[in-house]
Design an enzyme around this catalytic site. Structure first.
Site, PDB file in Angstrom:
ATOM      1  N   ASP A   1       0.786  -1.190   0.054  1.00 11.05           N
ATOM      2  CA  ASP A   1       0.038  -0.215  -0.053  1.00 11.05           C
ATOM      3  C   ASP A   1       0.902   1.208   0.234  1.00 11.05           C
ATOM      4  O   ASP A   1       2.069   1.326   0.464  1.00 11.05           O
ATOM      5  CB  ASP A   1      -0.987   0.136   1.229  1.00 11.05           C
ATOM      6  CG  ASP A   1      -1.815  -0.927   1.138  1.00 11.05           C
ATOM      7  OD1 ASP A   1      -2.419  -1.154   0.054  1.00 11.05           O
ATOM      8  OD2 ASP A   1      -2.499  -1.356   2.253  1.00 11.05           O
TER       9      ASP A   1
ATOM     10  N   TYR B   1       6.187  -9.452   8.007  1.00 11.03           N
ATOM     11  CA  TYR B   1       6.266  -7.860   8.078  1.00 11.03           C
ATOM     12  C   TYR B   1       6.750  -7.521   9.421  1.00 11.03           C
ATOM     13  O   TYR B   1       6.371  -8.433  10.493  1.00 11.03           O
ATOM     14  CB  TYR B   1       4.746  -7.589   7.908  1.00 11.03           C
ATOM     15  CG  TYR B   1       4.298  -7.920   6.604  1.00 11.03           C
ATOM     16  CD1 TYR B   1       4.410  -6.449   5.802  1.00 11.03           C
ATOM     17  CD2 TYR B   1       3.693  -8.800   5.919  1.00 11.03           C
ATOM     18  CE1 TYR B   1       4.104  -6.402   4.484  1.00 11.03           C
ATOM     19  CE2 TYR B   1       3.334  -8.709   4.507  1.00 11.03           C
ATOM     20  CZ  TYR B   1       3.416  -7.492   3.783  1.00 11.03           C
ATOM     21  OH  TYR B   1       2.980  -7.402   2.430  1.00 11.03           O
TER      22      TYR B   1
END
Lengths: 247, 247
Positions: free
Chosen positions: B55, B113
Site C-alpha cells: 500500500d 512483516y
C-alpha cells in the site's frame, strides 16, 4: 501590566528540510517555525533564544531554547499549544517556566551529540536522512583507541572549520564512546561546548583511523598542530543529532 | 539471438512518497521507478513482476521482484547499474540470475512483516514516517496473550479489508511476536500470505486488547465471526515494513 514569564522549551526536530536552527533570509529555519508557532498561539511575536546554532540537515532530540511572554497560557501547556502550529518535523517535547535570568545559550554547561554511521553493502533507503553511509571496512578497535586521545581539555583548533571566529578554541570532552549495533556505528560525544563543525571533523578523523590512514597515536599530533588541514574531513550533517543540552 | 535471463531483485524502499509498489495512473509507484531504472540501464523496457502489492506509505527492506532481459549486464552487477538510476528512497540490495521458471509472486511461500508503534509523551519528528504514534497506555502482557490466538491456520475474513476479492481467506500465521525497545513496540508477523490490510487490522486489534477494549480470548470469537466489523481498525501504513519474502 501582565506578568512576564521566561519559558524554556525542549525541542525535537528533523533538520533535513531546514537551513539549521538560526533564522536566515530566503531559507527555512527551525527558529522561524518556533517563533511563528509562538506568535500563532499567543498573538504576539516573541524572539526565541537558542542554546546553539545547528547546521543545515543536523537533527535534535533535545534542543533547548527560551523566550519571554506575557501570554496567559499555563507554562506546561505551551507544549501542546505550540505543537498544534508546528510542522510534523518539529515537536515541543517539554515546556516549563524558568527563572528570569535563565539564558539557554549562556547558561549551558555542556552538550551531548550522537553521530551515526551506517556500514553495509548498500546505501540505505529507509532512514537515509539520519545516517552517513560509509562503505569501507573499519578497524573499530583502533577507532576506540584513538577516541581516548580526544578526552580531556585541549585546544581543538585542528577540529574547527576555518574562518569561524571564537575567543578560544579550548574545549573539554568528557565522553567519546563508539558503540556498534549491527551495521550502525554510534559516536556519542559529550563536552562543555563544541567549535563549529568540531563533532563532524572528529568523526571524520576517527573514520580515517578506522581505514588506517591515521594511527590512534596520531590524534595527539593532530591536536598539538592546531592546524585544520591535519585532521580528517568533516562528515555530512545528516548523521548528526544534538541529544541533550546540560545546565 | 541474445540469451534471455530471469533476474531476481531484492529491494529496500521508503514508501512515504509512493502510491505503493504497483503502477498507477497519475501516481508515482515503486514499480514504475524500478522499470524506468532497468530501461535506463539496458535501453529496453522490461516489465517487472512484484512479489506483492504494497500500500501507499508502506516500506520494504526485502521486497522481491523479477524481470526478463537480454541485456549483457552481468547478473550481480544489476544492483549497482540500477542504483545509479534509482532515487534515494529506493535501493537494490541484491541482484542475481534465477531459473527461468521463477515467479516472484507465485513462488513465494511466505512473508515477514514488522509493524512499529511508538508510545511516549510526544509525537515523533525524527523517524516519523516509519512509526505509528499511539499515546495510550498499553497492557503489553494482555497483547502478548492475545497474539497467541492468531497463530496457526484460520479463515481471516474478519481481518481483510472489505471489498477485496480473493479465492480463499484461509491463511497460516507462523509467528507473531511483540517486542519492546524503549518507547518502541515491534510486531513481527510471519505467515504463508496475507490478505489485503490483514497485518494492519491485526495490529489495530491487538492495540484494542492493549487498551482493554478486547480481552485476549475475544480474538477467537472475532476470528470465528468472519465479520470485518468485529475486529479493530486498520492502523496507518507508515508503521508497516515488509521485511522478507520467503521462497
Amino acid at each position: 501590566m501582565a506578568l512576564i514569564r521566561n519559558i524554556k522549551l525542549v525541542i525535537e526536530y528533523d533538520g533535513t528540510n531546514y537551513c539549521g536552527w538560526q533564522r536566515q533570509h530566503n531559507a527555512k529555519s527551525i527558529q522561524q517555525k518556533v517563533e511563528e508557532a509562538i506568535e500563532s498561539a499567543t498573538k504576539v511575536f516573541s524572539k526565541v533564544i537558542g542554546s546553539s546554532r545547528t547546521d543545515a540537515g543536523v537533527h535534535a532530540k533535545g534542543f533547548v531554547c527560551n523566550f519571554f511572554t506575557e501570554s496567559s497560557i499555563p507554562s506546561r501547556n505551551f507544549k501542546e499549544a505550540l505543537n498544534v502550529f508546528l510542522p510534523e518535523d518539529i515537536v515541543i517535547v517539554e515546556s516549563k517556566e524558568v527563572d528570569k535570568e535563565f539564558h539557554s545559550r549562556f547558561n549551558s554547561i555542556g552538550k551531548k551529540y550522537v553521530y551515526t554511521v551506517l556500514t553495509g553493502s548498500h546505501r540505505p533507503a529507509i532512514g537515509r536522512n539520519y545516517v552517513y553511509y560509509f562503505n569501507k571496512n573499519l578497524n573499530i578497535g583502533q577507532m576506540k583507541e584513538a577516541a581516548k586521545y580526544f578526552l580531556g581539555t585541549h585546544d581543538f583548533s585542528s577540529f574547527k572549520k576555518s574562518g569561524s571566529s571564537v575567543k578560544t578554541s579550548v574545549r573539554t570532552i568528557k565522553e567519546l564512546n563508539i558503540d556498534i549495533d549491527g551495521n550502525y556505528i554510534k559516536f556519542s560525544i559529550t563536552g562543555d561546548g563544541f567549535l563549529y563543525n568540531m563533532v563532524r571533523i572528529i568523526v571524520g578523523t576517527l573514520l580515517d583511523v578506522g581505514t588506517n590512514r591515521f594511527n590512534p597515536e596520531d590524534i595527539n599530533k593532530i591536536i598539538s598542530s592546531k592546524d585544520r588541514s591535519n585532521a580528517g574531513k568533516s562528515v555530512p550533517a545528516c548523521g548528526l543529532t544534538l541529544e541533550k543540552v546540560f545546565y
